[in-house]
Design an enzyme around this catalytic site. Sequence first.
Site, PDB file in Angstrom:
ATOM      1  N   ARG A  81      -3.197   9.975  -0.289  1.00 15.61           N
ATOM      2  CA  ARG A  81      -3.351   9.750   1.147  1.00 15.61           C
ATOM      3  C   ARG A  81      -2.268  10.462   1.949  1.00 15.61           C
ATOM      4  O   ARG A  81      -1.159  10.678   1.474  1.00 15.61           O
ATOM      5  CB  ARG A  81      -3.327   8.254   1.446  1.00 15.61           C
ATOM      6  CG  ARG A  81      -4.572   7.526   0.978  1.00 15.61           C
ATOM      7  CD  ARG A  81      -4.466   6.039   1.183  1.00 15.61           C
ATOM      8  NE  ARG A  81      -3.466   5.438   0.307  1.00 15.61           N
ATOM      9  CZ  ARG A  81      -3.187   4.143   0.290  1.00 15.61           C
ATOM     10  NH1 ARG A  81      -3.812   3.312   1.118  1.00 15.61           N
ATOM     11  NH2 ARG A  81      -2.277   3.663  -0.546  1.00 15.61           N
ATOM     12  N   ASP A  91      -2.066   8.539  -5.749  1.00 17.19           N
ATOM     13  CA  ASP A  91      -2.310   8.251  -4.331  1.00 17.19           C
ATOM     14  C   ASP A  91      -2.202   9.557  -3.559  1.00 17.19           C
ATOM     15  O   ASP A  91      -1.126  10.154  -3.481  1.00 17.19           O
ATOM     16  CB  ASP A  91      -1.295   7.229  -3.811  1.00 17.19           C
ATOM     17  CG  ASP A  91      -1.637   6.690  -2.430  1.00 17.19           C
ATOM     18  OD1 ASP A  91      -2.423   7.346  -1.710  1.00 17.19           O
ATOM     19  OD2 ASP A  91      -1.114   5.627  -2.058  1.00 17.19           O
TER      20      ASP A  91
END
Length: 220
Positions: A127, A125
């Site tokens: 983000r 991930d």
Amino acid sequence: MVEFVTSSKLPTPWGVFRLHVFLESETQREHIALTYGQWSAQDAVLLRVHSECLTGDALFSMRCDCGPQLQLAMQRIAEQGQGVVLYLRQEGRGIGLLNKIRAYALQDEGYDTVQANEHLGFAADMRNYEVCLPMLQHLGIEHVRLMTNNPRKVQALSDLGVDVVERVPHEIPANPHNSHYLQTKAARLGHLLGQDFPQHVAVSYDEVLFSEKDSPAASK
């Protein structure tokens, strides 16, 4: 970090939202805030931080729960009479659309979502939520009730100085195409999901979106 550009009305099936556009200076990405109702600085505002998912949000993909989560968030906000969706342009958990589809191809071969990203040389991930703070500050929001199943998102906003007074579960029932995806979210990414994941989930996409209990039209 981000500059407010303009805003306009946005009629939706759940009510008339206000759409606010922000430009991120470093990447030139255009991020969006959808607001509904009004609030004071003391209010804990219902918030969904939603990362862009073209396949789920616009193309009705059943491989993920993103589209139904976005619809449910807008419905819950409208029912509450107050709230915000921050729509962030970070497709594929931050790896971009092209690499996301490359990851899909690997998933077709049996990789899970984490394995596929790592095989392509990315973290599970990638983000980043730093743009959320100036967007919320522009909207006059200091305290939030965050609709998410992801404790990392709660921690990320808290680390930025946003007062997350409550995590509001935001779970969509699995379908046969995303059951393994949701299992991976829970087992490998720590998402807080309360449902069981049988190998064959007896639920159609229409039921995922529009069942009386769990659809965006349901009262939560």
